[in-house]
Structures are given as C-alpha cells and as structure tokens.
Write a protein that holds these residues in place. Structure first.
Motif, PDB file in Angstrom:
ATOM      1  N   LEU A   1       0.920  -1.219   0.062  1.00  0.00           N
ATOM      2  CA  LEU A   1      -0.079   0.004   0.154  1.00  0.00           C
ATOM      3  C   LEU A   1       0.745   1.258  -0.145  1.00  0.00           C
ATOM      4  CD1 LEU A   1      -2.978   1.274   0.359  1.00  0.00           C
ATOM      5  CD2 LEU A   1      -2.622   1.044   2.817  1.00  0.00           C
ATOM      6  N   VAL A   2       2.062   1.309   0.767  1.00  0.00           N
ATOM      7  CA  VAL A   2       2.766   2.406   0.757  1.00  0.00           C
ATOM      8  C   VAL A   2       4.227   1.611   0.930  1.00  0.00           C
ATOM      9  CG1 VAL A   2       2.476   2.708   3.333  1.00  0.00           C
ATOM     10  CG2 VAL A   2       3.408   4.718   1.724  1.00  0.00           C
ATOM     11  N   ASP A   3       5.382   2.406   0.538  1.00  0.00           N
ATOM     12  CA  ASP A   3       6.717   1.688   0.587  1.00  0.00           C
ATOM     13  C   ASP A   3       7.581   2.780   1.206  1.00  0.00           C
ATOM     14  OD1 ASP A   3       8.788  -0.071   0.219  1.00  0.00           O
ATOM     15  OD2 ASP A   3       8.386  -0.448  -1.754  1.00  0.00           O
ATOM     16  N   LEU A   4       8.627   2.226   1.554  1.00  0.00           N
ATOM     17  CA  LEU A   4       9.772   2.985   2.342  1.00  0.00           C
ATOM     18  C   LEU A   4      10.115   4.485   1.750  1.00  0.00           C
ATOM     19  CD1 LEU A   4      12.081   0.057   3.055  1.00  0.00           C
ATOM     20  CD2 LEU A   4      10.357   1.092   4.573  1.00  0.00           C
ATOM     21  N   ASP A   5      10.038   4.423   0.433  1.00  0.00           N
ATOM     22  CA  ASP A   5      10.278   5.863  -0.152  1.00  0.00           C
ATOM     23  C   ASP A   5       9.451   7.071   0.006  1.00  0.00           C
ATOM     24  OD1 ASP A   5       8.131   4.925  -1.727  1.00  0.00           O
ATOM     25  OD2 ASP A   5       9.222   5.235  -3.566  1.00  0.00           O
ATOM     26  N   GLN A   6       8.192   6.854   0.657  1.00  0.00           N
ATOM     27  CA  GLN A   6       7.008   7.733   0.837  1.00  0.00           C
ATOM     28  C   GLN A   6       7.101   7.803   2.364  1.00  0.00           C
ATOM     29  OE1 GLN A   6       3.316   6.806  -0.928  1.00  0.00           O
ATOM     30  NE2 GLN A   6       2.582   8.700  -0.887  1.00  0.00           N
ATOM     31  N   PRO A   7       7.233   8.826   3.126  1.00  0.00           N
ATOM     32  CA  PRO A   7       7.169   9.137   4.310  1.00  0.00           C
ATOM     33  C   PRO A   7       5.587   8.961   4.754  1.00  0.00           C
ATOM     34  CG  PRO A   7       8.874  10.794   3.543  1.00  0.00           C
ATOM     35  CD  PRO A   7       8.137  10.080   2.510  1.00  0.00           C
ATOM     36  N   VAL A   8       5.445   8.685   5.882  1.00  0.00           N
ATOM     37  CA  VAL A   8       3.959   8.742   6.407  1.00  0.00           C
ATOM     38  C   VAL A   8       3.805   9.550   7.667  1.00  0.00           C
ATOM     39  CG1 VAL A   8       3.350   6.538   4.996  1.00  0.00           C
ATOM     40  CG2 VAL A   8       4.057   6.522   7.501  1.00  0.00           C
ATOM     41  N   GLU A   9       2.840   9.945   7.716  1.00  0.00           N
ATOM     42  CA  GLU A   9       2.550  10.550   9.165  1.00  0.00           C
ATOM     43  C   GLU A   9       1.924   9.589  10.276  1.00  0.00           C
ATOM     44  OE1 GLU A   9       0.108  13.931   8.308  1.00  0.00           O
ATOM     45  OE2 GLU A   9       1.726  15.291   7.882  1.00  0.00           O
ATOM     46  N   ALA A  10       1.027   8.764   9.636  1.00  0.00           N
ATOM     47  CA  ALA A  10       0.195   8.031  10.734  1.00  0.00           C
ATOM     48  C   ALA A  10      -0.208   6.665   9.812  1.00  0.00           C
ATOM     49  CB  ALA A  10      -0.858   8.726  11.311  1.00  0.00           C
ATOM     50  N   VAL A  11      -0.471   5.560  10.431  1.00  0.00           N
ATOM     51  CA  VAL A  11      -1.086   4.326   9.987  1.00  0.00           C
ATOM     52  C   VAL A  11      -1.934   3.791  11.199  1.00  0.00           C
ATOM     53  CG1 VAL A  11      -0.575   1.917   9.221  1.00  0.00           C
ATOM     54  CG2 VAL A  11       1.208   3.766   8.890  1.00  0.00           C
ATOM     55  N   SER A  12      -3.363   3.635  10.652  1.00  0.00           N
ATOM     56  CA  SER A  12      -3.983   2.948  11.672  1.00  0.00           C
ATOM     57  C   SER A  12      -4.877   1.709  11.048  1.00  0.00           C
ATOM     58  CB  SER A  12      -5.282   3.842  11.845  1.00  0.00           C
ATOM     59  OG  SER A  12      -6.103   4.284  10.587  1.00  0.00           O
ATOM     60  N   VAL A  13      -4.950   0.589  11.803  1.00  0.00           N
ATOM     61  CA  VAL A  13      -5.637  -0.585  11.239  1.00  0.00           C
ATOM     62  C   VAL A  13      -6.680  -0.953  12.560  1.00  0.00           C
ATOM     63  CG1 VAL A  13      -5.152  -3.016  10.821  1.00  0.00           C
ATOM     64  CG2 VAL A  13      -3.481  -1.193  10.592  1.00  0.00           C
ATOM     65  N   ALA A  14      -7.904  -1.521  12.006  1.00  0.00           N
ATOM     66  CA  ALA A  14      -8.870  -1.698  12.988  1.00  0.00           C
ATOM     67  C   ALA A  14      -9.635  -2.856  12.512  1.00  0.00           C
ATOM     68  CB  ALA A  14      -9.998  -0.536  13.024  1.00  0.00           C
ATOM     69  N   PRO A  15     -10.165  -3.712  13.224  1.00  0.00           N
ATOM     70  CA  PRO A  15     -11.058  -4.857  12.625  1.00  0.00           C
ATOM     71  C   PRO A  15     -12.315  -4.079  11.923  1.00  0.00           C
ATOM     72  CG  PRO A  15     -10.521  -5.275  14.912  1.00  0.00           C
ATOM     73  CD  PRO A  15     -10.165  -3.744  14.753  1.00  0.00           C
ATOM     74  N   GLY A  16     -12.842  -4.703  10.788  1.00  0.00           N
ATOM     75  CA  GLY A  16     -13.644  -4.177   9.872  1.00  0.00           C
ATOM     76  C   GLY A  16     -15.077  -4.862  10.062  1.00  0.00           C
ATOM     77  N   VAL A  17     -15.402  -5.546   8.836  1.00  0.00           N
ATOM     78  CA  VAL A  17     -16.684  -6.379   8.805  1.00  0.00           C
ATOM     79  C   VAL A  17     -16.200  -7.529   8.144  1.00  0.00           C
ATOM     80  CG1 VAL A  17     -18.408  -4.540   9.154  1.00  0.00           C
ATOM     81  CG2 VAL A  17     -17.456  -4.988   6.760  1.00  0.00           C
ATOM     82  N   ALA A  18     -16.867  -8.673   8.131  1.00  0.00           N
ATOM     83  CA  ALA A  18     -16.702  -9.788   7.255  1.00  0.00           C
ATOM     84  C   ALA A  18     -15.317 -10.150   7.440  1.00  0.00           C
ATOM     85  CB  ALA A  18     -17.370  -9.701   5.895  1.00  0.00           C
TER      86      ALA A  18
END
Length: 286
Positions: free
Chosen positions: A204-221
């Motif tokens: 989804l994103v690689d090391l060459d692109q700095p990120v400010e935040a990542v979030s992961v949460a249980p969704g549905v199904a």
C-alpha cells in the motif's frame, strides 16, 4: 463484527473487580455488585495485581466471567483468554468503571454501571473480530502508528496535587521538565516515518514515501480496514485506504499503540484478522 445473537445466559457469574476500578470509582463498583448479585448467583474476586487477576479468570470453572474495570482491564482479560486458547468458547462480560472507557463503549457496552450490569444479566452475545499479531498480541478496537499519546498520562504530567502548597517543589518540577525530555517525546513517536505497509501481500505504501500515521482496525466480514496518511507537503495528501485479512508493517524501528498499550520498538509486525474470534455481552435487541 458479527451480528448480535440472543442466547440463554448462565446464572453463575464470576465477577472480577479490577483494583484500579476499586480505587477510582468505588460507588460504581458497589452499584454493579448490587445489581449483579440481585439477578444471578455471583462469586466476587478482588485481585490486587495482574497475577491475581489472571488466576481468578483461569480458575473460573463453569462460571461466566464478568470484568468490572476500564479498557485496560478488558484488554487484559481478552489477551489472557486468547493466550490460554479459551477465548472462542468463553463469552466475556464487562461493566466499564474507570477513566478510560472509550473502547468498551465503541464495542457496544453501556458505560453506566446500572445499564452495563443489566446487560450482563439480560443481554446477548455479540461475536467480534480480533486482530492477532505474530507475537500473540491482540487488538480489539484498533492500532495506530505512531502511537496516540495516552490522554490519561500526558507526557510531562505529574500526579494530581503533586507540589500543591509547595511552590519550591513546583519550581523544581518545572526545571526538570525543561532539562529532561518527556518520556515518549522521541522523533519516532511524533514525526514522519518510513514504513512499508502491505495488505494481503500487496504494498500500500513503501519506504520511499514518508507517512504521518498508519491505523488498522477490525472491519466487517473478517477483514481489517487500513488507513495510511502520507506526509503532506503543501496541500493535504489524501489518505490511502485498503482492506484485507493480513496486514504487515515493516521498516525502521517503530512503536505502535494497540488499544490501550504502546508496544515496540519493532522492525516488522504482522496482524491477521480472526473472524468472530470472541464473544462479548451487549444489550439485547428490544
């Protein structure tokens, strides 16, 4: 999250009251005990530390466990039952008491002592998804990178009343805070990160692109919902969204907040969704 399904509740309850709840809101604890005892046969346990808390749950027998405490107590109970491989067969109930109750509320549990206790007695089981990582840790509500600071313990904070009536102590504390960095105030905890985020094997994103935040949460199904916020330069960058059953984050050493706890630093971590992995008692349909 699975649908709520009503079922016959056991009338044998093991009520485990977290020591933090007893210290912070003894009145709500008393109310919860009174309501539960009036509606079912109860055995009350008053553990003084995490080890006694764990022993009480382990020795519950056929009793249905009820945790009286905050989000940390709920997370501790789910983690323990998961690691004992007893989570799938155990329907957990919680009466939220304490300062941090947002997780329990987000899962559908009332935050009032009376309403929550009545839900324990007359409610229904809701099967919920769980994120399990490669170190056997669990996530109930969501995880964040960098970790969100704990509002109950802000960096640099001192105990309530510390230095009250003692100006010299407040002066010393202020000086120390200016000289010593607050715990948790590191660049890794507040600045951009370079991380590789993979969802079901796709980057989804690689090391060459700095990120400010990542979030992961249980969704549905049985899938996790992933959001990555790239570092914005000028105009705000649009978040990158994905959903999948397996999420891997890797890169420089990073910390992450999973529900109520900050973990790390680690170089890589993988989370897998376990669909309908645990049951929580919530108010039944009316």
């Amino acid at each position: 999250m699975a649908e709520v399904a009503t079922f016959a509740m056991s009338d044998q309850l093991l009520v485990v009251i977290d020591p933090v709840a007893r210290r912070t809101d003894g009145e709500s604890v008393r109310i919860a005990k009174d309501v539960l005892s009036a509606g079912a046969a109860t055995k009350v346990c008053l553990p003084d530390d995490p080890d006694e808390f764990a022993r009480a749950l382990t020795r519950r027998g056929s009793r249905r466990p009820v945790v009286v405490g905050d989000d940390r107590a709920l997370t501790r109970a789910v983690t323990l039952l998961h690691r004992q491989r007893e989570l799938a067969e155990c329907v957990l109930s919680v009466v939220p008491v304490g300062a941090a109750l947002s997780l329990a509320e987000s899962l559908g549990v009332p935050t009032g002592a009376v309403a929550a206790a009545r839900a324990v007695l007359d409610g229904a089981e809701r099967r919920l998804d769980l994120l399990v990582d490669d170190s056997d840790g669990v996530v109930l509500g969501g995880l964040h990178i960098p970790p969100i600071r704990d509002p109950a313990a802000p960096a640099g904070a001192t105990a309530v009343g510390a230095g009250a009536g003692r100006p010299w102590l407040r002066t010393c504390q202020s000086l120390v805070r200016t000289l010593v960095p607050a715990r948790g105030d590191s660049p890794a905890a507040s600045g951009p990160s370079r991380l590789r985020v993979e969802v079901d094997g796709a980057t989804l994103v690689d090391l060459d692109q700095p990120v400010e935040a990542v979030s992961v949460a249980p969704g549905v199904a049985g899938v996790a919902e992933v959001e990555v916020r790239p570092l914005s330069v000028g105009a705000e960058a649009s978040p990158l969204l994905a959903a999948g059953r397996t999420v891997t984050v890797s890169g420089a050493h990073f910390r992450y907040r999973a529900d109520t706890e900050v973990s790390g630093p680690v170089r890589t971590r993988t989370w897998v969704v376990r669909e309908g992995a645990w049951g929580l008692t919530v108010p039944g349909r009316t």
